[in-house]
Design an enzyme around this catalytic site. Structure first.
Site, PDB file in Angstrom:
ATOM      1  CG  ASP A   1       4.505   1.066  15.407  1.00 28.31           C
ATOM      2  OD1 ASP A   1       4.966   0.517  14.407  1.00 28.31           O
ATOM      3  OD2 ASP A   1       3.293   1.065  15.686  1.00 28.31           O
TER       4      ASP A   1
ATOM      5  NE  ARG B   1       6.962   6.773  10.394  1.00 23.95           N
ATOM      6  CZ  ARG B   1       5.795   6.200  10.103  1.00 23.95           C
ATOM      7  NH1 ARG B   1       4.812   6.937   9.572  1.00 23.95           N
ATOM      8  NH2 ARG B   1       5.594   4.932  10.335  1.00 23.95           N
TER       9      ARG B   1
ATOM     10  CE  LYS C   1       7.087   1.112  10.567  1.00 22.31           C
ATOM     11  NZ  LYS C   1       6.459   1.179  11.901  1.00 22.31           N
TER      12      LYS C   1
ATOM     13  CG  HIS D   1      -2.227   6.793  10.320  1.00 16.23           C
ATOM     14  ND1 HIS D   1      -1.021   6.928   9.680  1.00 16.23           N
ATOM     15  CD2 HIS D   1      -2.025   5.929  11.344  1.00 16.23           C
ATOM     16  CE1 HIS D   1      -0.119   6.172  10.298  1.00 16.23           C
ATOM     17  NE2 HIS D   1      -0.698   5.560  11.305  1.00 16.23           N
TER      18      HIS D   1
ATOM     19  CG  ASP E   1       0.009   0.207   8.904  1.00 15.05           C
ATOM     20  OD1 ASP E   1       0.037   0.203  10.145  1.00 15.05           O
ATOM     21  OD2 ASP E   1       0.427   1.157   8.221  1.00 15.05           O
TER      22      ASP E   1
END
Length: 544
Positions: free
Chosen positions: A121, A189, A219, A232, A305
């Protein structure tokens, strides 16, 4: 130490791996053939992958679906040999230096019968794993420049640095359109809130990575930009309508597909408008097979993911999640928390017929074609002795160009800019910003009575607005600087000038100092809208 030759035959095609005492490995697909031969033709059409799969056992095929984490070289080699995994994902502990990463990559490749995908990543900006890589600002800074050439150059530079260390896949670019100012996981991001701009930047990034020989991964499909939950730690439910998805969130992914992106990562999120069963996208056949494969026409690798995330939890645990993801259309299973259990579960599902043999072959073929397309079957490994040379002064210069061009002046009342010293600075990174300003010849002061007061923030609230209002009531000029998310500028109304940098990297602070002092005219424009404030595209671009 002598060179060890490893040869094997899969489906009539020989693979040769050479590993020497320094861990460097070499791999070739069949004996060398002159240009223009049938061998070259097979590589271009994916026929080599089709031949390879014919000689694989079911267990080997299942192994290709997995991309776990790796500790050290020895444990990684054991995993590669036992489970025949498709690849590994690296984290900072694997990337202490270019040389160390190159040696690890060679050791792992030398232990695998089929070339490995070695991914990371390395989005740049907020999410970075390779600390040795050039410190580029992230996606939103690139979007603020509006310069697709810079986006392409940044990706090519990052890709070249990774490739020199043996990394052949990057989980970037982020194709999410960030339209939620309170998004806890995407934010800077993303390339911002404009689907068209994000699409152009995604395209340029994919092209840049391809030029460096690194596979790109867009993504998080079908789009993680309108959520207030971090997948997450939980399972986001996105309430966008299907029309909204088509107009706002789909375009950057469609751009990635049109650009020939190697892989697309799923998001662990529920979008009822796209799948009324409310399954997470990672386990949703209507989303992965129906939308991504069918409507968007994507023929590359679909990678999940991390299956260690809370958003991937299903009854039956992570091994069951792996099976459901494959059934939905995913090809590559990232970071199973328990590789042995997940591998056994998927293998059992194939052997029982729950996962059709054709679905398994389809997934493995796509993975092998990706490896073939990125030249992994003819890659002779990374060179630890020269790996660090890819991190160059030219790349640092490009990073500085991105950082300076991204600086966005949202407002400038009462000629608050350019700065004229002395100035008083408060907030996070005060010392670093002061040093950058002094380097540009501006005097800073330890006295709060200075005529110009700079307030730095990395996050903000209504209390920030009150603080700015109190400062601006006096005779001083107040300059408000958001060093991270530009959404913090929504609280900057009382300030005389508001500025966004999207990053607190050394390059970004230098660019900020150059703009604040008038050495460089501002060029950046907001790639997002500020709630109750400046709209998308706002930016003072005249000389200050």
């Amino acid at each position: 130490m002598g060179v060890r030759i490893i040869a094997l035959v899969l489906g009539g095609v020989m693979l040769a791996g050479c590993s020497s005492g320094d861990g460097k490995s070499e791999r070739a697909a069949a004996p060398a053939a002159p240009e223009g031969t049938a061998q070259e033709s097979r590589q271009q059409t994916g026929a080599l992958a089709a031949e390879l799969i014919q000689g694989m056992s079911v267990k080997e095929k299942v192994g290709q679906l997995f991309m776990p984490t790796v500790g050290d070289a020895e444990s990684g080699k054991q995993i590669a040999k036992k489970y025949k995994v498709g690849g590994f994902i690296y984290f900072p502990q694997n990337l202490a230096s270019p040389q160390a990463a190159a040696k690890l990559s060679n050791a792992l490749q030398g232990a695998s019968r089929v070339p490995l995908l070695l991914g990371v990543d390395e989005e740049t900006g907020l999410v970075t794993r390779a600390k040795f890589a050039t410190d580029f600002p992230g996606a939103m800074a690139l979007a603020a420049t509006g310069d697709v050439g810079l986006a392409r150059s940044a990706a090519a530079a990052t890709g070249a640095e990774l490739r020199a260390a043996g990394v052949n896949l990057n989980f970037a670019p982020v194709a999410d359109v960030n339209v939620n100012p309170d998004n806890p996981v995407i934010g800077v991001r993303s390339f911002g809130a404009d689907p068209a701009l994000a699409g152009r930047m995604v395209t340029a990034s994919v092209e840049g990575y391809r030029a460096s020989g690194v596979a790109a991964v867009a993504k998080h499909f079908p789009g993680h930009g309108d959520t207030n939950v971090d997948s997450h730690t939980g399972l986001p439910v996105i309430k966008s309508s299907r029309k909204e998805w088509q107009e706002v969130h789909a375009p950057p992914f469609q751009a990635a597909v049109s650009a020939g992106v190697d892989a697309i990562m799923t998001g662990h999120l529920v979008v009822p408008a796209l799948d009324s069963s409310r399954k997470p996208a990672t386990m949703s056949e209507p989303i992965l097979t129906g939308l991504l494969r069918g409507e968007l026409g994507f023929q590359g690798v679909i990678v999940t993911d991390s299956l260690s995330m809370a958003g991937a939890e299903v009854p039956g645990g992570a091994p069951e999640a792996a099976v459901r993801a494959v059934l939905a259309g995913a090809d590559l299973l990232l970071m199973p928390p328990d590789l042995p259990a997940a591998h056994a579960k998927v293998l059992k599902a194939v052997e029982s017929g729950r996962i059709p043999a054709a679905r398994l072959d389809d997934a493995v073929t796509r993975i092998l074609r990706l490896k073939e397309a990125r030249g992994l079957f003819t890659d002779d490994g990374a060179d630890p002795e020269t790996a660090a040379q890819a991190v160059s002064a030219a790349n640092r210069q490009t990073a500085q160009q991105v950082a300076t061009s991204a600086v966005t002046v949202v407002g400038n009342r009462n000629a608050a800019l350019p700065l004229k010293g002395p100035v008083y600075i408060e907030g996070p990174e005060q010392a670093r910003v002061a040093a950058a300003l002094r380097k540009e010849g501006l005097r800073t002061s330890g006295e709060q009575k200075a005529k110009t007061h700079i307030v730095l923030v990395t996050s903000a609230s209504s209390a920030t607005r009150d603080r700015l209002k109190g400062l601006a009531d006096g005779r001083r000029k107040v300059v408000y600087v958001a060093l991270a998310s530009p959404y913090a500028l929504r609280y900057g109304g009382p300030a005389h000038a508001s500025v966004a940098t999207y990053s607190a990297s050394a390059a970004s602070l230098r660019g900020l100092a150059q703009v604040l002092t008038g050495k460089t005219p501002p060029k950046g424009r907001l790639p997002v809208s500020l709630p109750g404030g400046a709209p998308l595209g706002t930016g003072v671009t005249d000389p200050l």
